[in-house]
Motif scaffolding. Structure first.
Motif, short mmCIF file in Angstrom:
data_model
loop_
_atom_site.label_atom_id
_atom_site.label_comp_id
_atom_site.label_asym_id
_atom_site.label_seq_id
_atom_site.Cartn_x
_atom_site.Cartn_y
_atom_site.Cartn_z
N ARG A 187 3.29 7.00 -17.87
CA ARG A 187 3.62 7.86 -16.73
C ARG A 187 4.64 7.24 -15.79
O ARG A 187 5.56 7.92 -15.30
CB ARG A 187 2.34 8.19 -15.95
N LEU A 188 4.51 5.93 -15.54
CA LEU A 188 5.30 5.28 -14.50
C LEU A 188 6.42 4.40 -15.03
O LEU A 188 7.37 4.10 -14.30
CB LEU A 188 4.39 4.43 -13.62
N GLY A 189 6.27 3.92 -16.26
CA GLY A 189 7.19 2.91 -16.75
C GLY A 189 6.65 1.52 -16.47
O GLY A 189 5.75 1.35 -15.63
N PRO A 190 7.20 0.48 -17.14
CA PRO A 190 6.59 -0.85 -17.05
C PRO A 190 6.60 -1.46 -15.66
O PRO A 190 5.62 -2.09 -15.25
CB PRO A 190 7.42 -1.68 -18.04
N ARG A 191 7.68 -1.31 -14.92
CA ARG A 191 7.78 -1.98 -13.62
C ARG A 191 6.72 -1.48 -12.65
O ARG A 191 5.96 -2.26 -12.05
CB ARG A 191 9.17 -1.78 -13.03
N ASP A 192 6.63 -0.16 -12.48
CA ASP A 192 5.68 0.40 -11.52
C ASP A 192 4.25 0.31 -12.03
O ASP A 192 3.32 0.10 -11.24
CB ASP A 192 6.04 1.84 -11.22
N ASN B 130 -6.94 2.31 -17.70
CA ASN B 130 -5.92 3.35 -17.51
C ASN B 130 -4.49 2.82 -17.64
O ASN B 130 -3.54 3.61 -17.57
CB ASN B 130 -6.08 3.98 -16.12
N PHE B 131 -4.33 1.51 -17.81
CA PHE B 131 -2.99 0.94 -17.82
C PHE B 131 -2.08 1.54 -18.89
O PHE B 131 -0.92 1.86 -18.60
CB PHE B 131 -3.06 -0.59 -17.97
N PRO B 132 -2.53 1.74 -20.14
CA PRO B 132 -1.62 2.35 -21.13
C PRO B 132 -1.11 3.73 -20.71
O PRO B 132 0.07 4.04 -20.88
CB PRO B 132 -2.47 2.41 -22.40
N ARG B 133 -2.00 4.54 -20.14
CA ARG B 133 -1.58 5.86 -19.68
C ARG B 133 -0.60 5.75 -18.51
O ARG B 133 0.41 6.47 -18.45
CB ARG B 133 -2.81 6.66 -19.26
N GLU B 134 -0.88 4.84 -17.58
CA GLU B 134 0.01 4.66 -16.44
C GLU B 134 1.35 4.08 -16.87
O GLU B 134 2.39 4.37 -16.27
CB GLU B 134 -0.65 3.77 -15.39
N TYR C 222 0.83 -1.20 0.00
CA TYR C 222 0.00 0.00 0.00
C TYR C 222 0.87 1.26 0.00
O TYR C 222 0.56 2.23 -0.70
CB TYR C 222 -0.93 0.00 1.21
N ASP C 223 1.95 1.23 0.76
CA ASP C 223 2.86 2.38 0.79
C ASP C 223 3.41 2.65 -0.61
O ASP C 223 3.45 3.80 -1.07
CB ASP C 223 4.00 2.11 1.76
N ARG C 224 3.82 1.61 -1.31
CA ARG C 224 4.33 1.78 -2.67
C ARG C 224 3.23 2.30 -3.59
O ARG C 224 3.46 3.18 -4.43
CB ARG C 224 4.89 0.46 -3.19
N PHE C 225 2.03 1.77 -3.45
CA PHE C 225 0.89 2.18 -4.27
C PHE C 225 0.62 3.68 -4.10
O PHE C 225 0.44 4.41 -5.09
CB PHE C 225 -0.33 1.36 -3.86
N VAL C 226 0.58 4.16 -2.86
CA VAL C 226 0.32 5.58 -2.61
C VAL C 226 1.44 6.43 -3.18
O VAL C 226 1.20 7.52 -3.74
CB VAL C 226 0.14 5.84 -1.10
N THR C 227 2.67 5.95 -3.07
CA THR C 227 3.81 6.70 -3.61
C THR C 227 3.67 6.92 -5.11
O THR C 227 4.12 7.94 -5.65
CB THR C 227 5.12 5.94 -3.32
N LEU C 228 3.02 5.99 -5.81
CA LEU C 228 2.87 6.08 -7.26
C LEU C 228 1.71 6.96 -7.70
O LEU C 228 1.59 7.29 -8.88
CB LEU C 228 2.69 4.68 -7.86
N LEU C 229 0.83 7.36 -6.76
CA LEU C 229 -0.30 8.20 -7.12
C LEU C 229 0.18 9.60 -7.50
O LEU C 229 1.11 10.12 -6.90
CB LEU C 229 -1.28 8.29 -5.95
N PRO C 230 -0.44 10.22 -8.49
CA PRO C 230 -0.07 11.61 -8.83
C PRO C 230 -0.26 12.53 -7.63
O PRO C 230 -1.32 12.56 -7.02
CB PRO C 230 -1.04 11.98 -9.96
#
Length: 256
Positions: A189-194, A182-186, A41-49
């Motif tokens: 934005r984030l790159g494949p790993r994230d 939203n996966f193509p947009r993400e 969850y911490d990693r997930f929140v870090t990835l939010l805009p």
């Protein structure tokens, strides 16, 4: 695709307990507990805009003491440390607090693993802030009234919580299908790993079980309840959530 199908098999998930210490069995059994998936969850929140703090920082806060009620792993508390002399972050999850202390320590931030209702502070706070926490409480009104008691005269209460006008608990497809769309947009934005991690998190059993334990107010219900506790509050529609800001009245001068 049948309407009831998930775009991704939920078995393809991150579901192993991922907190920095060992949650007790009760926390692991409770779908509402973030101890079940704290690190993910911490990693997930870090990835939010904006890291969940863009609306808060738009309030141009500053000075004195701030409270982050339901601080999680410390994203907003750390951001508030740039503006406030003292920040207290409180969360029920020991695993999230351990992550906050390990990854977002700051000399002006103090983290407490504590039930919100057990927090008493006679000095009060210039800012009382909470983000997507209050729908977890069995008695939301009691939570609002408790937060109101913690703000200093002239201070600000800033609250954000999820809302849903169609049903109090959205179905799983309300989360899994947008994650796929939203996966193509993400990915850009984030790159494949994230981006792949984020997609898998949206489909993980622990996160979906947690989301399906939530109960949200409608927009009208939110305004009615919050406005009854904080008369004259301002409301902002953030799409997935409503935000409320309220300024505590200053005490009247003697003889007035």
């Amino acid at each position: 695709m049948p309407p009831s199908a998930d775009p991704i098999d939920p078995a393809d998930s991150l579901d192993s307990p991922s907190s920095p210490d060992s949650p007790d069995s009760a926390a692991l059994a409770d779908p509402r507990s973030f101890d079940r998936f704290a690190r993910d969850y911490d990693r997930f929140v870090t990835l939010l805009p904006g890291g969940n703090t863009s609306w808060l920082l738009g309030l141009a806060p500053g000075g004195g003491r701030a409270l982050d009620a339901g601080c999680g792993s410390g994203h907003a508390a750390l951001a508030l440390a740039d503006c406030y002399e003292e920040v207290v972050g409180v969360d029920l999850s020991p695993s999230l607090i351990a992550l906050a202390e390990a990854t977002r320590a700051h000399p002006r931030v103090r983290y407490l693993a504590r039930d919100l209702f057990d927090l008493a502070d006679s000095d009060g706070f210039d800012l009382v802030y909470s983000h997507t926490v209050l729908h977890h409480l069995d008695d939301c009104r009691a939570g609002l009234e408790h937060l109101k008691r913690l703000v200093r005269p002239g201070g600000t209460v800033a609250l954000v919580d999820n809302v849903c006008d169609r049903y109090p608990t959205p179905p799983r497809r309300a989360y899994t299908w947008p994650a796929v769309w939203n996966f193509p947009r993400e990915l850009c934005r984030l790159g494949p790993r994230d981006a792949w991690f984020q997609l898998r998190f949206w489909h993980s059993r622990s996160w979906l079980d947690h989301l399906l334990s939530d109960r949200y107010l409608s927009r009208a219900g939110f305004r009615a309840l919050y406005g009854s506790v904080f008369p004259g509050a301002r409301f902002d529609d953030l799409g997935f959530a409503l935000a409320m800001t309220w300024t505590a009245p200053e005490p009247s001068a003697p003889g007035m």
